[in-house]
Design a protein around this motif. Structure first.
Motif, PDB file in Angstrom:
ATOM      1  N   ILE A 108     -11.678 -26.680   9.064  1.00  0.00           N
ATOM      2  CA  ILE A 108     -12.468 -27.887   8.825  1.00  0.00           C
ATOM      3  C   ILE A 108     -11.547 -28.859   8.094  1.00  0.00           C
ATOM      4  O   ILE A 108     -11.570 -28.962   6.871  1.00  0.00           O
ATOM      5  CB  ILE A 108     -13.751 -27.567   8.034  1.00  0.00           C
ATOM      6  CG1 ILE A 108     -14.515 -26.444   8.749  1.00  0.00           C
ATOM      7  CG2 ILE A 108     -14.635 -28.805   7.900  1.00  0.00           C
ATOM      8  CD1 ILE A 108     -15.740 -25.969   8.024  1.00  0.00           C
ATOM      9  N   GLU A 110     -11.463 -32.023   8.053  1.00  0.00           N
ATOM     10  CA  GLU A 110     -12.096 -33.242   7.526  1.00  0.00           C
ATOM     11  C   GLU A 110     -12.399 -33.116   6.032  1.00  0.00           C
ATOM     12  O   GLU A 110     -12.642 -34.120   5.367  1.00  0.00           O
ATOM     13  CB  GLU A 110     -13.409 -33.539   8.268  1.00  0.00           C
ATOM     14  CG  GLU A 110     -13.263 -33.884   9.722  1.00  0.00           C
ATOM     15  CD  GLU A 110     -13.011 -32.659  10.599  1.00  0.00           C
ATOM     16  OE1 GLU A 110     -13.286 -31.532  10.149  1.00  0.00           O
ATOM     17  OE2 GLU A 110     -12.513 -32.820  11.727  1.00  0.00           O
ATOM     18  N   GLU A 111     -12.379 -31.898   5.513  1.00  0.00           N
ATOM     19  CA  GLU A 111     -12.679 -31.734   4.087  1.00  0.00           C
ATOM     20  C   GLU A 111     -11.523 -32.156   3.195  1.00  0.00           C
ATOM     21  O   GLU A 111     -11.697 -32.307   1.992  1.00  0.00           O
ATOM     22  CB  GLU A 111     -13.037 -30.267   3.797  1.00  0.00           C
ATOM     23  CG  GLU A 111     -14.488 -30.000   4.031  1.00  0.00           C
ATOM     24  CD  GLU A 111     -14.915 -28.652   3.504  1.00  0.00           C
ATOM     25  OE1 GLU A 111     -14.283 -28.127   2.568  1.00  0.00           O
ATOM     26  OE2 GLU A 111     -15.888 -28.124   4.058  1.00  0.00           O
ATOM     27  N   TYR A 112     -10.330 -32.287   3.778  1.00  0.00           N
ATOM     28  CA  TYR A 112      -9.165 -32.606   2.944  1.00  0.00           C
ATOM     29  C   TYR A 112      -8.452 -33.844   3.490  1.00  0.00           C
ATOM     30  O   TYR A 112      -7.375 -33.723   4.071  1.00  0.00           O
ATOM     31  CB  TYR A 112      -8.207 -31.418   2.896  1.00  0.00           C
ATOM     32  CG  TYR A 112      -8.895 -30.106   2.629  1.00  0.00           C
ATOM     33  CD1 TYR A 112      -9.337 -29.797   1.346  1.00  0.00           C
ATOM     34  CD2 TYR A 112      -9.117 -29.188   3.646  1.00  0.00           C
ATOM     35  CE1 TYR A 112      -9.981 -28.606   1.096  1.00  0.00           C
ATOM     36  CE2 TYR A 112      -9.761 -27.985   3.403  1.00  0.00           C
ATOM     37  CZ  TYR A 112     -10.193 -27.710   2.129  1.00  0.00           C
ATOM     38  OH  TYR A 112     -10.840 -26.523   1.877  1.00  0.00           O
ATOM     39  N   ALA A 143      -7.295 -18.148   5.180  1.00  0.00           N
ATOM     40  CA  ALA A 143      -8.504 -17.728   4.458  1.00  0.00           C
ATOM     41  C   ALA A 143      -8.154 -17.391   3.016  1.00  0.00           C
ATOM     42  O   ALA A 143      -8.897 -17.716   2.088  1.00  0.00           O
ATOM     43  CB  ALA A 143      -9.137 -16.531   5.151  1.00  0.00           C
ATOM     44  N   ASP A 144      -6.983 -16.783   2.812  1.00  0.00           N
ATOM     45  CA  ASP A 144      -6.529 -16.438   1.463  1.00  0.00           C
ATOM     46  C   ASP A 144      -6.279 -17.705   0.642  1.00  0.00           C
ATOM     47  O   ASP A 144      -6.514 -17.727  -0.563  1.00  0.00           O
ATOM     48  CB  ASP A 144      -5.254 -15.591   1.560  1.00  0.00           C
ATOM     49  CG  ASP A 144      -4.723 -15.158   0.204  1.00  0.00           C
ATOM     50  OD1 ASP A 144      -5.556 -14.866  -0.676  1.00  0.00           O
ATOM     51  OD2 ASP A 144      -3.495 -15.100   0.035  1.00  0.00           O
ATOM     52  N   ALA A 145      -5.822 -18.765   1.306  1.00  0.00           N
ATOM     53  CA  ALA A 145      -5.578 -20.030   0.606  1.00  0.00           C
ATOM     54  C   ALA A 145      -6.886 -20.750   0.277  1.00  0.00           C
ATOM     55  O   ALA A 145      -6.882 -21.743  -0.428  1.00  0.00           O
ATOM     56  CB  ALA A 145      -4.691 -20.931   1.448  1.00  0.00           C
ATOM     57  N   GLY A 146      -8.012 -20.249   0.810  1.00  0.00           N
ATOM     58  CA  GLY A 146      -9.309 -20.837   0.502  1.00  0.00           C
ATOM     59  C   GLY A 146      -9.568 -22.127   1.245  1.00  0.00           C
ATOM     60  O   GLY A 146     -10.307 -22.984   0.780  1.00  0.00           O
ATOM     61  N   SER A 148     -11.312 -24.264   4.099  1.00  0.00           N
ATOM     62  CA  SER A 148     -12.580 -24.114   4.821  1.00  0.00           C
ATOM     63  C   SER A 148     -12.339 -23.857   6.298  1.00  0.00           C
ATOM     64  O   SER A 148     -11.599 -24.597   6.946  1.00  0.00           O
ATOM     65  CB  SER A 148     -13.408 -25.382   4.687  1.00  0.00           C
ATOM     66  OG  SER A 148     -13.914 -25.456   3.399  1.00  0.00           O
ATOM     67  N   MET A 149     -12.970 -22.817   6.806  1.00  0.00           N
ATOM     68  CA  MET A 149     -12.779 -22.450   8.203  1.00  0.00           C
ATOM     69  C   MET A 149     -14.119 -22.226   8.887  1.00  0.00           C
ATOM     70  O   MET A 149     -15.018 -21.632   8.309  1.00  0.00           O
ATOM     71  CB  MET A 149     -11.971 -21.142   8.302  1.00  0.00           C
ATOM     72  CG  MET A 149     -10.572 -21.234   7.749  1.00  0.00           C
ATOM     73  SD  MET A 149      -9.852 -19.611   7.554  1.00  0.00           S
ATOM     74  CE  MET A 149      -9.144 -19.361   9.165  1.00  0.00           C
ATOM     75  N   ARG A 150     -14.204 -22.689  10.130  1.00  0.00           N
ATOM     76  CA  ARG A 150     -15.423 -22.434  10.908  1.00  0.00           C
ATOM     77  C   ARG A 150     -15.504 -20.961  11.258  1.00  0.00           C
ATOM     78  O   ARG A 150     -16.570 -20.377  11.326  1.00  0.00           O
ATOM     79  CB  ARG A 150     -15.401 -23.242  12.196  1.00  0.00           C
ATOM     80  CG  ARG A 150     -15.533 -24.720  11.936  1.00  0.00           C
ATOM     81  CD  ARG A 150     -15.668 -25.508  13.208  1.00  0.00           C
ATOM     82  NE  ARG A 150     -15.750 -26.920  12.854  1.00  0.00           N
ATOM     83  CZ  ARG A 150     -14.702 -27.708  12.689  1.00  0.00           C
ATOM     84  NH1 ARG A 150     -13.503 -27.259  12.902  1.00  0.00           N
ATOM     85  NH2 ARG A 150     -14.845 -28.962  12.312  1.00  0.00           N
ATOM     86  N   ASP A 151     -14.332 -20.390  11.516  1.00  0.00           N
ATOM     87  CA  ASP A 151     -14.272 -18.979  11.889  1.00  0.00           C
ATOM     88  C   ASP A 151     -12.833 -18.504  11.713  1.00  0.00           C
ATOM     89  O   ASP A 151     -11.930 -19.318  11.556  1.00  0.00           O
ATOM     90  CB  ASP A 151     -14.704 -18.820  13.356  1.00  0.00           C
ATOM     91  CG  ASP A 151     -15.133 -17.400  13.683  1.00  0.00           C
ATOM     92  OD1 ASP A 151     -14.882 -16.519  12.850  1.00  0.00           O
ATOM     93  OD2 ASP A 151     -15.721 -17.194  14.748  1.00  0.00           O
ATOM     94  N   MET A 152     -12.637 -17.205  11.766  1.00  0.00           N
ATOM     95  CA  MET A 152     -11.276 -16.684  11.794  1.00  0.00           C
ATOM     96  C   MET A 152     -10.731 -16.901  13.204  1.00  0.00           C
ATOM     97  O   MET A 152     -11.487 -17.169  14.136  1.00  0.00           O
ATOM     98  CB  MET A 152     -11.267 -15.193  11.481  1.00  0.00           C
ATOM     99  CG  MET A 152     -11.695 -14.848  10.085  1.00  0.00           C
ATOM    100  SD  MET A 152     -10.593 -15.481   8.829  1.00  0.00           S
ATOM    101  CE  MET A 152      -9.324 -14.240   8.886  1.00  0.00           C
ATOM    102  N   ASN A 188     -16.637 -14.979  15.979  1.00  0.00           N
ATOM    103  CA  ASN A 188     -18.059 -15.150  15.682  1.00  0.00           C
ATOM    104  C   ASN A 188     -18.682 -16.293  16.466  1.00  0.00           C
ATOM    105  O   ASN A 188     -19.842 -16.242  16.837  1.00  0.00           O
ATOM    106  CB  ASN A 188     -18.268 -15.377  14.191  1.00  0.00           C
ATOM    107  CG  ASN A 188     -17.892 -14.155  13.388  1.00  0.00           C
ATOM    108  OD1 ASN A 188     -18.507 -13.107  13.525  1.00  0.00           O
ATOM    109  ND2 ASN A 188     -16.835 -14.261  12.586  1.00  0.00           N
ATOM    110  N   LEU A 189     -17.895 -17.330  16.700  1.00  0.00           N
ATOM    111  CA  LEU A 189     -18.426 -18.477  17.436  1.00  0.00           C
ATOM    112  C   LEU A 189     -18.259 -18.301  18.943  1.00  0.00           C
ATOM    113  O   LEU A 189     -18.748 -19.114  19.722  1.00  0.00           O
ATOM    114  CB  LEU A 189     -17.732 -19.767  16.992  1.00  0.00           C
ATOM    115  CG  LEU A 189     -17.886 -20.143  15.525  1.00  0.00           C
ATOM    116  CD1 LEU A 189     -17.098 -21.388  15.206  1.00  0.00           C
ATOM    117  CD2 LEU A 189     -19.355 -20.366  15.185  1.00  0.00           C
TER     118      LEU A 189
END
Lengths: 241, 225
Positions: A108, A110-112, A143-146, A148-152, A188-189
């Motif tokens: 995601i 757009e968050e940054y 994911a470890d860096a935190g 935001s992700m829609r999915d792996m 997941n998506l």
């Protein structure tokens, strides 16, 4: 001509046609990176570091509404049988682009706004399928860096050797075989983020190969998830009620 | 309805149904997925994920500890451990009638100084703006600086500041916490060392329940030795 599948239906390293190589993922291996991971995918050994989001340099590259993702796939000079020149080759530049395009749909960004996220993949040992292992490890590091992700994102290759559709080709199979198809999905998506094909598959073979790859990706996703859970929550898996 | 908690990784399905997403959640039809690794909380207000890692994104009114990295004729540039550099305008320090002819910025803060400040403005389109007008705000004269992941700061503060109070009273130290993950400890030498260990413990075990009690036990045990 090398015999890739023997009369028992086993491959050169003793695997069945629908079997992946053993996978091991570690999270947070680099202290100074914002997120990092290490993957062993058969004989592939890749270390991934994520830095960011941070300010973009040069500044004119920054986008006002979202972050940019930059990936660098690099093979260490000692990663192959004959020494590889450390300068980024045509192949490495292309794989860097392919990896960043495979990861981008999951992030995601757009968050940054006005920032950059750098992903560095260093291949320490290569044995075919390193782009897939790289994508899998990068998703864990992100994911470890935190971020935001829609999915792996999980990736696995399928291909065709000796006329048979097989999962997860190694270096020899890739070189001697008839086709190689890396696939990356968001498990997941249920969406595909990478689909390349080198060689020729019939439509039926493609259907079969794609299904095999997706199933393998789901299995690899569990390894990814377990690596993250182990790092962040230790042994107790359930959580608190 | 009770609040239930669950460990999640990005992309993991948290729950299906009619809920309100609060933060770190994406919604696809009526399914809710986590976007970060952390603790998912399903409560009366809605669903949210308390992240366990991630960059510091400034918010208005956040107290932060930053380092002066540069200055121009009108403002200081401050590194606040985020993806953006913050600006501290000279007007917010010298007053509205500030003139670069009369006052020199380097006399007030020089490069490398640490300041305790407050974010007064920030949004997606602009860099954060700081102010040092307020109690305790301004240059940090002494103390020990400790950096932890900013996602774990709420855990370190605890419910109504319970965790801070526990650490402060056991170590005779004063803790000043920046929301950006930087902590200033002042007090006796032994206390600083002990507080340091307690904070590291909070950081590594932030996901566990009844953490305040654990830290309390740890502190009282360490004191006896």
């Amino acid at each position: 001509m090398v015999e890739l599948i023997d009369e028992k239906g086993l491959r050169m390293d003793g695997r069945r046609v629908d079997e992946t190589r053993p996978i091991k993922i570690e999270v947070g291996v680099l202290k100074n990176a914002d997120g990092s991971s290490y993957i062993e995918f058969g004989k592939n050994k890749i270390i991934v570091a994520v830095y960011g989001p941070k300010e973009v340099h040069p500044k004119h590259l920054a986008l006002p509404d979202r972050s940019i993702l930059r990936c660098r796939y690099h093979m260490a000079p000692f990663s192959t049988d004959t020494r590889k020149h450390p300068q980024p080759s045509r192949r490495e530049i292309e794989i860097s682009k392919v990896i960043s395009e495979a990861l981008e749909p999951a992030l995601i960004l757009e968050e940054y706004p006005r920032t950059v996220i750098n992903v560095y993949l260093e291949v320490l040992q290569a044995d075919g399928g390193s782009r897939c292992a790289g994508i899998t490890a990068s998703a864990v590091a992100l994911a470890d860096a935190g971020i935001s992700m829609r999915d792996m994102v999980v990736a696995c290759a399928v291909g065709k050797i000796s006329g048979k559709v097989v999962l997860d080709l190694d270096d020899t199979e890739d070189k001697e075989g008839e086709a190689d198809m890396p696939v990356a999905i968001m498990p997941n998506l249920n969406q595909t983020t990478l689909l390349q094909l080198d060689g020729i598959l019939t439509p039926e073979e493609f259907e079969k190969a794609f299904e095999m790859a997706v199933n393998a990706c789901r299995h690899i996703y569990e390894v990814q998830r377990k690596a993250l859970i182990d790092k962040y929550f230790g042994e107790d898996e359930v959580g608190e009620e | 309805m009770t609040i239930s908690r669950k460990y999640v990784t990005p992309g993991e399905l948290i729950v299906e149904g009619d809920y309100k997403p609060i933060n770190n959640i994406i919604r696809v039809d009526d399914k809710f997925y986590a976007t970060k690794i952390g603790l998912a909380e399903i409560g009366r207000g809605g669903i949210r994920v308390i992240p366990l890692s991630g960059p510091y994104i400034p918010r208005v009114d956040d107290p932060v500890i930053g380092k002066i990295v540069d200055y121009s004729a009108f403002s200081w540039e401050v590194d606040i451990n985020s993806c953006f550099f913050a600006y501290l305008p000279a007007q917010n320090v010298f007053g509205r009638d500030f003139s670069p002819d009369r006052e020199s910025l380097s006399k007030k803060f020089s490069i490398g100084d640490l300041i305790y400040a407050k974010v007064i403005a920030y949004n997606r389109t602009r860099d954060p703006l700081l102010s040092i007008s307020g109690p305790n705000l301004g240059r940090i004269p002494k103390g020990e600086i400790l950096k932890i992941n900013s996602a774990k700061i709420p855990r370190l503060i605890g419910k109504k500041g319970s965790m801070i109070k526990t650490i402060e009273s056991a170590t005779n130290c004063k803790l000043i916490i920046g929301q950006n993950g930087i902590i200033l400890i002042t007090g006796p030498h032994d206390g600083i060392l002990l507080a340091n260990r307690a904070i590291k413990m909070v950081e590594s075990e932030a996901h566990l329940a009844s953490l305040t009690n654990k830290v309390q036990n740890f502190l009282s045990e360490s004191k006896e030795v």
